[in-house]
Design a protein around this motif. Structure first.
Motif, PDB file in Angstrom:
ATOM      1  N   UNK A 395       0.829  -1.207   0.000  1.00 44.40           N
ATOM      2  CA  UNK A 395       0.000   0.000   0.000  1.00 44.40           C
ATOM      3  C   UNK A 395       0.860   1.252   0.000  1.00 44.40           C
ATOM      4  N   UNK A 396       1.964   1.223   0.732  1.00 39.99           N
ATOM      5  CA  UNK A 396       2.847   2.383   0.773  1.00 39.99           C
ATOM      6  C   UNK A 396       3.424   2.677  -0.603  1.00 39.99           C
ATOM      7  N   UNK A 397       3.771   1.619  -1.325  1.00 39.89           N
ATOM      8  CA  UNK A 397       4.372   1.810  -2.636  1.00 39.89           C
ATOM      9  C   UNK A 397       3.348   2.200  -3.696  1.00 39.89           C
ATOM     10  N   UNK A 398       2.074   1.927  -3.460  1.00 40.36           N
ATOM     11  CA  UNK A 398       1.064   2.215  -4.467  1.00 40.36           C
ATOM     12  C   UNK A 398       0.283   3.498  -4.201  1.00 40.36           C
ATOM     13  N   UNK A 399       0.220   3.917  -2.935  1.00 39.15           N
ATOM     14  CA  UNK A 399      -0.586   5.086  -2.622  1.00 39.15           C
ATOM     15  C   UNK A 399       0.077   6.342  -3.184  1.00 39.15           C
ATOM     16  N   UNK A 400      -0.755   7.287  -3.561  1.00 31.05           N
ATOM     17  CA  UNK A 400      -0.261   8.564  -4.090  1.00 31.05           C
ATOM     18  C   UNK A 400      -1.153   9.677  -3.582  1.00 31.05           C
ATOM     19  N   UNK A 401      -0.536  10.677  -2.965  1.00 29.78           N
ATOM     20  CA  UNK A 401      -1.245  11.851  -2.472  1.00 29.78           C
ATOM     21  C   UNK A 401      -0.848  13.024  -3.356  1.00 29.78           C
ATOM     22  N   UNK A 402      -1.623  13.190  -4.458  1.00 29.91           N
ATOM     23  CA  UNK A 402      -1.303  14.209  -5.461  1.00 29.91           C
ATOM     24  C   UNK A 402       0.174  14.087  -5.839  1.00 29.91           C
ATOM     25  N   UNK A 403       0.917  15.197  -5.803  1.00 36.20           N
ATOM     26  CA  UNK A 403       2.359  15.135  -6.009  1.00 36.20           C
ATOM     27  C   UNK A 403       3.119  15.335  -4.706  1.00 36.20           C
ATOM     28  N   UNK A 404       2.392  15.311  -3.588  1.00 39.94           N
ATOM     29  CA  UNK A 404       3.020  15.483  -2.285  1.00 39.94           C
ATOM     30  C   UNK A 404       3.790  14.229  -1.893  1.00 39.94           C
ATOM     31  N   UNK A 405       3.204  13.088  -2.172  1.00 40.79           N
ATOM     32  CA  UNK A 405       3.854  11.816  -1.868  1.00 40.79           C
ATOM     33  C   UNK A 405       3.596  10.872  -3.029  1.00 40.79           C
ATOM     34  N   UNK A 406       4.672  10.436  -3.690  1.00 40.66           N
ATOM     35  CA  UNK A 406       4.530   9.607  -4.877  1.00 40.66           C
ATOM     36  C   UNK A 406       5.814   8.818  -5.090  1.00 40.66           C
ATOM     37  N   UNK A 407       5.739   7.510  -4.855  1.00 40.82           N
ATOM     38  CA  UNK A 407       6.887   6.641  -5.105  1.00 40.82           C
ATOM     39  C   UNK A 407       6.850   6.205  -6.560  1.00 40.82           C
ATOM     40  N   UNK A 408       7.819   6.670  -7.339  1.00 47.77           N
ATOM     41  CA  UNK A 408       7.890   6.342  -8.759  1.00 47.77           C
ATOM     42  C   UNK A 408       8.976   5.303  -8.983  1.00 47.77           C
ATOM     43  N   UNK A 421       8.355   7.842   2.977  1.00 45.07           N
ATOM     44  CA  UNK A 421       8.111   6.400   3.022  1.00 45.07           C
ATOM     45  C   UNK A 421       8.953   5.735   4.101  1.00 45.07           C
ATOM     46  N   UNK A 422      10.180   6.226   4.300  1.00 40.12           N
ATOM     47  CA  UNK A 422      10.998   5.695   5.395  1.00 40.12           C
ATOM     48  C   UNK A 422      10.367   5.943   6.749  1.00 40.12           C
ATOM     49  N   UNK A 423       9.768   7.113   6.925  1.00 44.74           N
ATOM     50  CA  UNK A 423       9.076   7.399   8.183  1.00 44.74           C
ATOM     51  C   UNK A 423       7.876   6.473   8.381  1.00 44.74           C
ATOM     52  N   UNK A 424       7.150   6.187   7.286  1.00 46.20           N
ATOM     53  CA  UNK A 424       6.021   5.269   7.395  1.00 46.20           C
ATOM     54  C   UNK A 424       6.480   3.858   7.746  1.00 46.20           C
ATOM     55  N   UNK A 425       7.567   3.420   7.144  1.00 50.19           N
ATOM     56  CA  UNK A 425       8.076   2.079   7.435  1.00 50.19           C
ATOM     57  C   UNK A 425       8.518   1.986   8.887  1.00 50.19           C
ATOM     58  N   UNK A 426       9.198   3.028   9.379  1.00 51.38           N
ATOM     59  CA  UNK A 426       9.616   3.021  10.781  1.00 51.38           C
ATOM     60  C   UNK A 426       8.418   3.067  11.719  1.00 51.38           C
ATOM     61  N   UNK A 427       7.383   3.761  11.291  1.00 46.42           N
ATOM     62  CA  UNK A 427       6.188   3.881  12.124  1.00 46.42           C
ATOM     63  C   UNK A 427       5.363   2.595  12.149  1.00 46.42           C
ATOM     64  N   UNK A 428       5.463   1.807  11.079  1.00 44.20           N
ATOM     65  CA  UNK A 428       4.668   0.583  11.000  1.00 44.20           C
ATOM     66  C   UNK A 428       5.363  -0.618  11.631  1.00 44.20           C
ATOM     67  N   UNK A 429       6.671  -0.554  11.825  1.00 46.70           N
ATOM     68  CA  UNK A 429       7.392  -1.723  12.330  1.00 46.70           C
ATOM     69  C   UNK A 429       6.920  -2.164  13.717  1.00 46.70           C
ATOM     70  N   UNK A 430       6.876  -1.289  14.739  1.00 47.66           N
ATOM     71  CA  UNK A 430       6.408  -1.746  16.061  1.00 47.66           C
ATOM     72  C   UNK A 430       4.970  -2.254  16.069  1.00 47.66           C
ATOM     73  N   UNK A 431       3.991  -1.546  15.472  1.00 45.26           N
ATOM     74  CA  UNK A 431       2.625  -2.107  15.500  1.00 45.26           C
ATOM     75  C   UNK A 431       2.492  -3.393  14.698  1.00 45.26           C
TER      76      UNK A 431
END
Length: 594
Positions: A395-408, A421-431
């Motif tokens: 989901x992290x790799x596919x989601x796109x928030x306009x041009x604010x966040x876009x993994x190409x 995306x690194x912040x999201x990965x770090x945030x998802x690891x403990x939960x």
């Protein structure tokens, strides 16, 4: 994974019931302390693996992993994100700007933390100390992370098997590629227009200030980042200067930031365009060769320099691989992913049921531990954690928030997106780790049983420190996950976005069909353009495929200098009528000397 050996070796030390706890690559557990010491001979009789770790190793390892990820996701990475987009020209200027941009971000979290501490301190029978404050902070962080994880899993558990199945259907993939071509054409035109507008402002500033101006060095820094051919194109055009414009370092910093964003978007869309057209070529080749009776794979554009493995990978082998083996592999992976998604969804909505245990993965781990089967514990835990990560991170790799966040793809993501995306990965690891502990019934506080503490929960604490979380989260977590999975399966999110004007690829949607047809026409136009360039290059002795940026500049320059050809000036939009030529094109190759 190696920590699971500790349970395996300790499972035979208990004189009564054999309660064995498992551990995974992301989790660590411990068992009931033995009442009697065990000799090395007893451990050898258990065939304990050589990867058994001491009881303090995993605890110290999790302390490092957990608190370093928390430091990154909540403090450092947000500052780094703002630092990459800051337009200041010095290191300390960028650092000051990034800290100032995050001031509201930090203040909001501090305000929420103060309210949470006040609320908890008013609860009867709860004395706040350092340990409880640390547990409250961890619980708040993991509650936010688990909520985010629910959204990620609700999308990924359905979308991963669906995309694998759709990838086996050639017609679906080709129509989807045509759809993306149409959308990318509009995005590419918009990016070019934004860049030209920004370069126009830079050129106006460049003409207005002289060499002796105090801000001249900043203008030179900005011009040094712009490719020469783009600068020349802007200089040939008429630039309207604003007489009331005040040029100072603050204005140039904003202009510098704007240029950086526009250049990145222009570079990304140009690279994505070339890559997407090449992908359409491959998909069209697969469609044509799949219906061929010769069973020899043929390409639209044969490769001149064949790879080293072409001796083995002959056209016949390529036909069997592309037309028979690859679709079969996609279908097989889709069935396996679907089975894992069903099992995970069922386990997620039933993990809080203690007796009888309904979570499938808890039953698997319990059966393996009862039989003292350490390899089975490793394999089950490893595969489960892997698929959870695939669904959440997909989901992290596919989601796109306009041009604010876009993994190409193809290394075209900017620094801001990578850090986000690194912040999201770090945030998802403990939960994610806590969620897996709940799935296999290793979190004693979720089930309300008196079980030994795992190394992970000893570090981060439990979710029941805050009563509102412990009372309601186990109820709303499964309900929300079921709602999201059903919504994803029915494509409700895509339909909603399409109704708002954000076009999504839907098979039964009329607008999607129009964009697919538009994409086909754009691909045909690109083929004609590449054919002309190939013919021109072969006569001049140039490579068949020039650089993507220079190619477009060369075409635009030739069109601007062509005499007697009138055409409508295009607006920067993705629609074909905006780019229609109002008169006949000149004959091919008539302006080669130009």
């Amino acid at each position: 994974v190696t920590a699971a050996a500790q349970i395996y070796s300790n499972s035979t030390k208990q004189t009564s019931s054999s309660s064995t706890l498992s551990s995974t690559s992301s989790l660590s557990t411990s068992t009931t302390p033995p009442t009697t010491s065990s000799s090395p001979a007893e451990l050898d009789e258990c065939n304990s693996p050589g990867s058994v770790l001491g009881p303090s190793v995993l605890y110290n390892l999790w302390r490092i992993v957990y608190w370093s990820s928390q430091l990154l996701t909540w403090i450092l990475l947000p500052v780094f994100q703002s630092f990459t987009q800051a337009g200041e020209f010095t290191f300390w200027g960028k650092l000051k700007s990034s800290i100032w941009d995050n001031a509201i971000y930090y203040c909001s979290y501090i305000f929420i933390a103060i309210i949470l501490v006040i609320y908890i301190s008013t609860q009867p029978g709860l004395n706040l100390d350092w340990y409880r404050l640390k547990a409250i902070a961890a619980a708040a962080s993991n509650t936010w992370g688990l909520t985010l994880l629910v959204f990620m899993l609700g999308y990924g558990l359905v979308e991963v098997p669906t995309q694998l199945w759709n990838s086996s259907k050639r017609g679906y993939r080709l129509n989807q590629a045509y759809f993306k071509v149409s959308k990318l054409w509009g995005e590419r035109s918009d990016a070019e227009g934004d860049l030209e507008n920004a370069l126009g402002n830079v050129e106006a500033v460049n003409r207005k200030i002289g060499l002796e101006h105090s801000c001249r060095k900043y203008v030179d820094i900005i011009l040094g980042k712009v490719p020469l051919e783009l600068t020349e194109r802007v200089r040939r055009r008429r630039i309207e200067e604003d007489p009331g414009l005040v040029i100072d370092e603050k204005y140039l910093s904003k202009l510098h930031k704007r240029i950086n964003i526009a250049l990145q978007a222009h570079k990304r869309t140009e690279a994505q365009w070339q890559e997407l057209i090449d992908r359409v070529y491959r998909l069209e080749d697969q469609m044509k060769n799949a219906g061929s009776n010769q069973r020899i794979y043929k390409h639209q554009n044969p490769q001149e320099n064949k790879p080293w493995y072409s001796v083995i990978y002959t056209p016949v082998v390529e036909w069997y691989w592309e037309c028979l083996v690859v679709p079969l592999l996609y279908r097989t992976c889709a069935f396996l992913a679907c089975a894992m998604s069903v099992m995970l969804t069922w386990s997620e909505i039933t993990f809080f049921v203690k007796s009888p245990p309904l979570s499938l993965f808890a039953l698997f781990i319990s059966a393996a531990s009862y039989n003292h089967n350490y390899p089975a514990i490793e394999i089950i835990s490893f595969l489960t954690i892997c698929y959870l990560c695939i669904c959440a991170y997909y989901t992290i790799f596919k989601v796109r928030v306009l041009n604010y966040y876009y993994l190409a793809s193809n290394h075209q993501s900017d620094e801001y997106t990578l850090l986000f995306s690194g912040a999201l990965l770090s945030r998802l690891t403990p939960p994610l780790c806590l969620n897996f502990l709940s799935l296999i019934h290793m979190d004693s506080h979720v089930l309300g049983e008196d079980r030994p503490e795992t190394a992970y929960t000893r570090v981060m604490g439990h979710m029941d420190v805050v009563s509102i979380v412990s009372d309601y989260f186990n109820i709303y977590f499964p309900i929300l996950l079921v709602v999201l999975t059903v919504a994803t399966y029915l494509s409700l999110g895509s339909r909603f976005l399409s109704s708002l004007g954000f076009q999504q690829f839907l098979v039964s949607d009329e607008t999607s069909g129009e964009l697919v047809e538009e994409g086909k026409e754009l691909v045909k136009r690109e083929k004609r353009r590449r054919g002309k360039l190939r013919d021109n290059g072969s006569r001049r002795g140039l490579p068949d495929r020039p650089d993507q940026g220079e190619t477009r500049v060369e075409i635009d320059n030739n069109q601007d200098e062509t005499v007697g050809v009138t055409k409508q000036v295009p607006t920067y939009s993705g629609r074909l009528p905006d780019m229609e030529i109002t008169s006949r094109d000149p004959p091919r190759n008539i302006f080669d000397d130009i």
